[in-house]
Design a protein around this motif. Structure first.
Motif, PDB file in Angstrom:
ATOM      1  N   TYR A   1       0.823  -1.207   0.000  1.00  0.00           N
ATOM      2  CA  TYR A   1       0.000   0.000   0.000  1.00  0.00           C
ATOM      3  C   TYR A   1       0.856   1.255   0.000  1.00  0.00           C
ATOM      4  O   TYR A   1       1.849   1.334   0.725  1.00  0.00           O
ATOM      5  CB  TYR A   1      -0.905   0.017   1.238  1.00  0.00           C
ATOM      6  CG  TYR A   1      -1.806  -1.188   1.340  1.00  0.00           C
ATOM      7  CD1 TYR A   1      -2.863  -1.342   0.436  1.00  0.00           C
ATOM      8  CD2 TYR A   1      -1.581  -2.174   2.294  1.00  0.00           C
ATOM      9  CE1 TYR A   1      -3.677  -2.472   0.506  1.00  0.00           C
ATOM     10  CE2 TYR A   1      -2.391  -3.282   2.366  1.00  0.00           C
ATOM     11  CZ  TYR A   1      -3.447  -3.441   1.471  1.00  0.00           C
ATOM     12  OH  TYR A   1      -4.246  -4.544   1.529  1.00  0.00           O
TER      13      TYR A   1
ATOM     14  N   PHE B   1      -3.104   5.054   1.819  1.00  0.00           N
ATOM     15  CA  PHE B   1      -3.804   4.055   2.635  1.00  0.00           C
ATOM     16  C   PHE B   1      -4.310   4.680   3.935  1.00  0.00           C
ATOM     17  O   PHE B   1      -5.438   4.452   4.355  1.00  0.00           O
ATOM     18  CB  PHE B   1      -2.857   2.891   2.940  1.00  0.00           C
ATOM     19  CG  PHE B   1      -3.545   1.706   3.560  1.00  0.00           C
ATOM     20  CD1 PHE B   1      -4.433   0.935   2.808  1.00  0.00           C
ATOM     21  CD2 PHE B   1      -3.329   1.364   4.884  1.00  0.00           C
ATOM     22  CE1 PHE B   1      -5.085  -0.161   3.370  1.00  0.00           C
ATOM     23  CE2 PHE B   1      -3.979   0.273   5.466  1.00  0.00           C
ATOM     24  CZ  PHE B   1      -4.859  -0.495   4.701  1.00  0.00           C
TER      25      PHE B   1
ATOM     26  N   ALA C   1      -7.250  -5.385   3.321  1.00  0.00           N
ATOM     27  CA  ALA C   1      -7.099  -3.952   3.589  1.00  0.00           C
ATOM     28  C   ALA C   1      -7.835  -3.557   4.857  1.00  0.00           C
ATOM     29  O   ALA C   1      -7.322  -2.798   5.696  1.00  0.00           O
ATOM     30  CB  ALA C   1      -7.608  -3.141   2.400  1.00  0.00           C
TER      31      ALA C   1
ATOM     32  N   GLY D   1      -3.536  -0.669  -3.910  1.00  0.00           N
ATOM     33  CA  GLY D   1      -2.510  -0.090  -3.056  1.00  0.00           C
ATOM     34  C   GLY D   1      -2.186   1.338  -3.427  1.00  0.00           C
ATOM     35  O   GLY D   1      -1.373   1.991  -2.792  1.00  0.00           O
TER      36      GLY D   1
END
Length: 522
Positions: free
Chosen positions: A423, A428, A514, A488
């Motif tokens: 990521y 993120f 995630a 990502g």
RNA sequence: GGCGCGUUCGUCUAGUGGUCUAGGACGCUGGCCUCUCACGCCGGUAACAGGGGUUCGACUCCCCUACGCGCUACCA
């Protein structure tokens, strides 16, 4: 019409050299003449075959073919200067016999002293010729003194040398400004000016199209040609290709300096990133935007480079920029070559590349891109139809974002395992970790996604639109968190395409992963 | 130092005495489009190196200066 390009076997093909060769090639093709490649390997220090290969490969890749020369041969073989010394010896003998050259027995120190004296007095240096051997007796006498001779040109010392340059017009040089240049060394080897003129004569070169740095050399070459009784070629001196953002001549040696130029560095870094992913050693000897190999390695199109180079010092009119090979051959003329140096502009080259890439058919782009995925280890050989359609889908979705074939590696996330996605930390955090409401929506959207029967891009779009409508929120509330979770990354092509290409299983697995990481971090 | 070549937007260029309030492209930039980025579309920015001539009139012709580059090698 017969023209030539005479590369030294240096192991690399320089952008400036390509431009010169291209103009020669275009001139030949336009007039239905011959383009000849002659290898200037009088400096035999290196392995000629190895050092010539990258140059020939570069020309072949660019589609600049030669009618006579290495590999193809021709009626005037050999085309290597190292194999033509007999011709040079004969020429020197003739010049000597007819009084256009002389044996000079000066010692380097003596000759140098004369020159330095002239420089010190700030006057033009003209050799006294006091160690010139005019008779056999002179030769005997000088040799008795332990002297050795070189052969010098006996240049005229009055009048002018006048000639017409097809780019620059009427040229006139005073003969008195010319030196008695050495044409043959003590060891019998011959120097550039002599070999050049002899070969041009032997090959029946009708037009000498070369870089401007040779303009000042032209009078002495004319002298040699005339003394040898050769028919003079027409001359055309091209402006040189300059460094990005300066008027200095582009040189391969100054990579460090060019990297300080922002645009040049962007191109280099872009290439370096691709090189790293395909396991290519980015040696400055060959991996350098001044050298043609660089572009081939990272997936440029030869047509784009040629089109760009064509316009570096030449133009047809005030608006035409795109030239197919046929068009450039048809329209090229020496008369429209510019006189001023032209700076190499990496950005404009990239713009041409983008345009050419986008014009390519899907099938062609697919073929260009596959080797990069293979070399990066993302796909295996042989390439299955499934993989091909996946790559094709990515190409379609990415459209113009892929302008260099190696750019396909920007989409490596489609080939990585779900649990290997890295990521972008900032994205993120912003889109998943800290965006609590969005994260909840994403968790909720997982359900309709899991049960979706239509997993095509339009199907997913309908699904998401329906979802956000029911939730009473904007698309942005789901899109960003979903994109980062799946790829990502914060940027990329259309989200629905991403979802469709990944497929249901991967999507769900990536969403779960995630969400898990995000909850750990928040 | 001598000789030669060159000088229009940041870059590539169009322009060969009036059509130039200097055109196009790349770049940069504002806006539109939009799920992000990119694309696309509409708009904007920006140049005749300086000084003298010649001419009714000069980016275009001439001279000078400045700056850049090349040659001035027993390199190519």
């Amino acid at each position: 019409m017969r023209v030539r390009f005479a590369p030294s076997p240096t192991g690399y093909l320089h952008i400036g050299g390509v431009r010169t060769a291209l103009f020669n090639w275009l001139f030949a093709r336009h007039h239905g003449g011959k383009f000849i490649l002659r290898v200037d390997d009088t400096d035999q220090a290196r392995n000629v075959a190895d050092a010539l290969q990258p140059i020939m490969d570069g020309f072949k890749w660019l589609g600049i073919d030669w009618d006579e020369g290495p590999d193809v041969g021709g009626p005037h073989a050999p085309y290597f200067q190292s194999q033509r010394s007999d011709f040079y010896d004969q020429a020197v003998a003739k010049l000597l016999a007819e009084g256009h050259a002389y044996k000079d027995f000066s010692r380097p120190a003596e000759f140098g002293a004369e020159r330095q004296a002239a420089e010190k007095e700030k006057r033009q240096f003209i050799y006294s010729r006091q160690w010139m051997a005019e008779t056999e007796a002179d030769v005997t006498r000088f040799e008795a003194e332990g002297r050795e001779a070189v052969v010098r040109l006996k240049m005229p010392r009055e009048g002018q040398c006048q000639f017409h340059d097809m780019v620059r017009g009427a040229m006139s040089f005073e003969w008195s400004g010319e030196q008695d240049h050495v044409i043959q060394r003590k060891d019998g080897s011959c120097l550039y000016h002599l070999t050049n003129v002899v070969d041009d004569g032997a090959f029946e070169i009708s037009h000498v199209i070369r870089a401007i740095e040779h303009l000042s050399n032209t009078p002495r070459q004319i002298f040699i040609a005339q003394s040898l009784g050769l028919k003079l070629p027409q001359y055309a001196h091209l402006p040189f290709v300059a460094e990005p953002g300066s008027s200095n001549k582009l040189s391969k040696r100054k990579l460090d300096k060019y990297l300080k130029n922002r645009d040049f560095k962007v191109l280099y870094d872009h290439g370096e990133q691709i090189a790293r992913q395909i396991g290519l050693t980015a040696s400055p000897e060959t991996f350098n935007p001044v050298i043609i190999d660089f572009y081939r390695e990272i997936g440029f199109l030869p047509d784009a480079i040629v089109n760009y180079l064509l316009l570096l010092g030449w133009s047809l009119d005030d608006h035409t920029e795109d030239f197919s090979r046929e068009a450039m051959i048809r329209d090229f003329s020496l008369e429209r070559i510019n006189k001023a140096p032209a700076s190499f502009d990496p950005q404009k080259l990239s713009a041409f590349q983008g345009r050419y890439m986008w014009r390519l058919s899907m099938a062609a782009r697919l073929e260009m891109v596959l080797p990069y995925l293979q070399r990066a280890g993302f796909i295996a050989l042989p390439v299955t139809d499934d993989v091909k359609s996946k790559v094709k889908a990515i190409l379609e979705a990415a459209s113009e974002r892929i302008s260099i074939a190696g750019d396909i590696l920007d989409y490596s996330e489609f080939f990585q395992a779900d649990e290997k996605i890295e990521y972008d930390e900032k994205a993120f955090r912003k889109r998943v970790v800290n965006a609590v409401a969005q994260r909840e929506l994403l968790k909720k959207f997982r359900q309709p996604l899991a049960t979706a029967s239509d997993f095509s891009a339009p199907g997913i779009e309908a699904l998401l639109r329906n979802f956000v409508e029911q939730e009473g929120v904007g698309m942005g509330m789901v899109v960003h968190a979903l994109r980062v979770s799946l790829t990502g990354k914060a940027v990329g092509f259309g989200l629905f395409d991403i979802v469709a290409i990944l497929g249901k299983e991967s999507c769900l697995s990536r969403i779960d992963r995630a969400l898990m990481f995000a909850e750990e971090q928040s």
